[in-house]
Enzyme design. Structure first.
Site, PDB file in Angstrom:
ATOM      1  NE  ARG A 193      -3.728  -2.435   0.841  1.00  0.00           N
ATOM      2  CZ  ARG A 193      -4.043  -3.712   0.975  1.00  0.00           C
ATOM      3  NH1 ARG A 193      -3.225  -4.556   1.558  1.00  0.00           N
ATOM      4  NH2 ARG A 193      -5.173  -4.175   0.495  1.00  0.00           N
ATOM      5  CB  THR A 247       8.587  -4.429   1.588  1.00  0.00           C
ATOM      6  OG1 THR A 247       7.796  -5.238   2.446  1.00  0.00           O
ATOM      7  CG2 THR A 247       8.246  -4.728   0.138  1.00  0.00           C
ATOM      8  CE  LYS A 265      10.932  -4.506   5.825  1.00  0.00           C
ATOM      9  NZ  LYS A 265      10.070  -4.361   7.001  1.00  0.00           N
ATOM     10  CG  ASN A 297      11.780   0.584   6.869  1.00  0.00           C
ATOM     11  OD1 ASN A 297      12.596   1.475   7.045  1.00  0.00           O
ATOM     12  ND2 ASN A 297      10.590   0.582   7.435  1.00  0.00           N
ATOM     13  CG  ASP A 322       9.448  -1.793   9.918  1.00  0.00           C
ATOM     14  OD1 ASP A 322       8.633  -1.152   9.220  1.00  0.00           O
ATOM     15  OD2 ASP A 322      10.097  -2.774   9.484  1.00  0.00           O
ATOM     16  CB  ALA A 346       7.049  -7.474  12.151  1.00  0.00           C
ATOM     17  CG  ASN A 353       8.411 -17.207  17.869  1.00  0.00           C
ATOM     18  OD1 ASN A 353       7.353 -16.820  17.365  1.00  0.00           O
ATOM     19  ND2 ASN A 353       9.360 -17.775  17.160  1.00  0.00           N
ATOM     20  NE  ARG A 354       5.400 -22.080  14.776  1.00  0.00           N
ATOM     21  CZ  ARG A 354       4.919 -22.143  13.546  1.00  0.00           C
ATOM     22  NH1 ARG A 354       3.810 -22.823  13.299  1.00  0.00           N
ATOM     23  NH2 ARG A 354       5.527 -21.515  12.556  1.00  0.00           N
ATOM     24  CG  LEU A 379       3.089  -6.053  14.696  1.00  0.00           C
ATOM     25  CD1 LEU A 379       4.515  -6.357  14.261  1.00  0.00           C
ATOM     26  CD2 LEU A 379       3.021  -4.710  15.391  1.00  0.00           C
ATOM     27  CE1 TYR A 435      -0.176  -3.635   7.195  1.00  0.00           C
ATOM     28  CE2 TYR A 435      -1.919  -3.385   5.564  1.00  0.00           C
ATOM     29  CZ  TYR A 435      -0.582  -3.559   5.878  1.00  0.00           C
ATOM     30  OH  TYR A 435       0.344  -3.679   4.875  1.00  0.00           O
TER      31      TYR A 435
END
Ligand code: NDP
Length: 278
Positions: A18, A64, A68, A89, A104, A134, A154-155, A219, A221
């Site tokens: 976007r 992106t 990065k 970024n 970010d 992120a 985290n997993r 984070l 959207y």
């Protein structure tokens, strides 16, 4: 080559970005003769494209996924955030040299500052769920903001252990099943996983241990309200979606390229929301 300044977003794929919508809206708003376009560049072509960026008439660009880290290796100079994260970024030129920054974290914090004033509470603890690209920027930003503890869960626990130090001495790590231990002290809980995105499963965590003052943010959207945020809202907590992060992280690049600090307005937000819905 056109005579007015142009920037671009470099990604692969990049059709979902976007950024052109955001930057072209700002160009029109401020009456600037400039352009912002998509550049779909494969990893194999990335270095060549970046080395030719200035010659192709670009004043800079956004970077992106998946470029990065490669961008960080190519810049002549990196700002402090990009250097800490090893990821860039935003690209721009100064005196012919290529600079790289990472906005970010700035975008993440600005979104919370705007949407949930006082969200930091006493800065005791922020819990970050996820340990991908992120989450790295988020953990780093929360450490810089002065939280006493930044708990990354985290997993894949090893990835949480690898990124927790980005929050400095505040960083602690755990697996997903350690989250409940951190929640009673948390001022903030962040979904930085990709779970909850349209078309993906929901992040299943129990937020019942959170204090009433806590703020929950995502984070993601698309959708604006993820199952994670819906759960937090149903518990009476303040929630903040991820769109503001996307909008705020774009502002520093626009200012570097076009010389105007752009505003994140309700009008811009509505424009992107309409695009997401279409
Ligand atoms: P990554 O692919 O780098 O990381 C994904 C994370 O999600 C990892 O921690 C991964 O865990 C976790 N995860 C994925 N599937 C599962 C699962 N089934 N169960 C548990 N955990 C899971 O993604 P990014 O960090 O780049 O992006 C994360 C999200 O943030 C995306 O939705 C992206 O769109 C959004 N984002 C939003 C931005 C904004 O401006 N608002 C900016 C950047 C990203 P594991 O390590 O175990 O695989």
């Amino acid at each position: 080559m056109s005579g007015f300044p142009r920037a671009c977003v470099l990604g692969w794929p990049v059709s979902q970005s976007r950024s052109p919508l955001i930057h072209n809206h700002w160009l029109a708003t401020y009456g600037i003769a400039g352009g912002y376009e998509r550049a779909e560049i494969t990893p194999a072509d990335f270095e060549g494209f970046v080395r030719g960026l200035g010659a192709a008439g670009f004043v800079g660009g956004n970077v992106t996924v998946p470029h990065k880290e490669a961008a960080f290796r190519l810049v002549d100079e990196a700002d402090a955030s990009a250097a800490d994260l090893g990821a860039v970024n935003t690209l721009w030129f100064e005196d012919g040299r290529l600079f790289g920054g990472n906005t970010d974290g700035v975008g993440f914090l600005a979104n919370l500052d705007e949407a949930a004033p006082g969200w930091e509470g006493e800065r005791k603890l922020a819990a970050v769920i996820g340990a991908g690209g992120a989450a790295r920027a988020v953990a780093h930003a929360l450490g810089k903001r002065g939280f006493e503890r930044v708990a990354v869960v985290n997993r894949t626990r090893e990835k949480a252990e690898a990124i927790a130090p980005l929050a400095g001495r505040a960083g602690v790590a755990g697996g997903l099943d350690d989250l409940w231990r951190f929640l009673p002290d948390a001022d903030l809980v962040v979904n930085a996983t990709s779970l909850g995105m349209a078309g993906k499963g929901a992040l299943e965590v129990h937020l019942g241990e959170l204090p009433e003052r806590a703020v929950a943010t995502d984070l993601i959207y698309v959708p604006l309200e993820t199952p994670f945020l819906a759960d937090a809202r149903a518990r009476g907590l303040r929630t903040v979606d991820g769109l503001g992060m996307l909008l705020h992280q774009a502002a520093p690049g626009f200012e570097r390229w076009f010389g105007v600090r752009p505003e994140v307005t309700p009008e811009l937000r509505a424009l992107v929301v309409a695009d997401i819905g279409s």
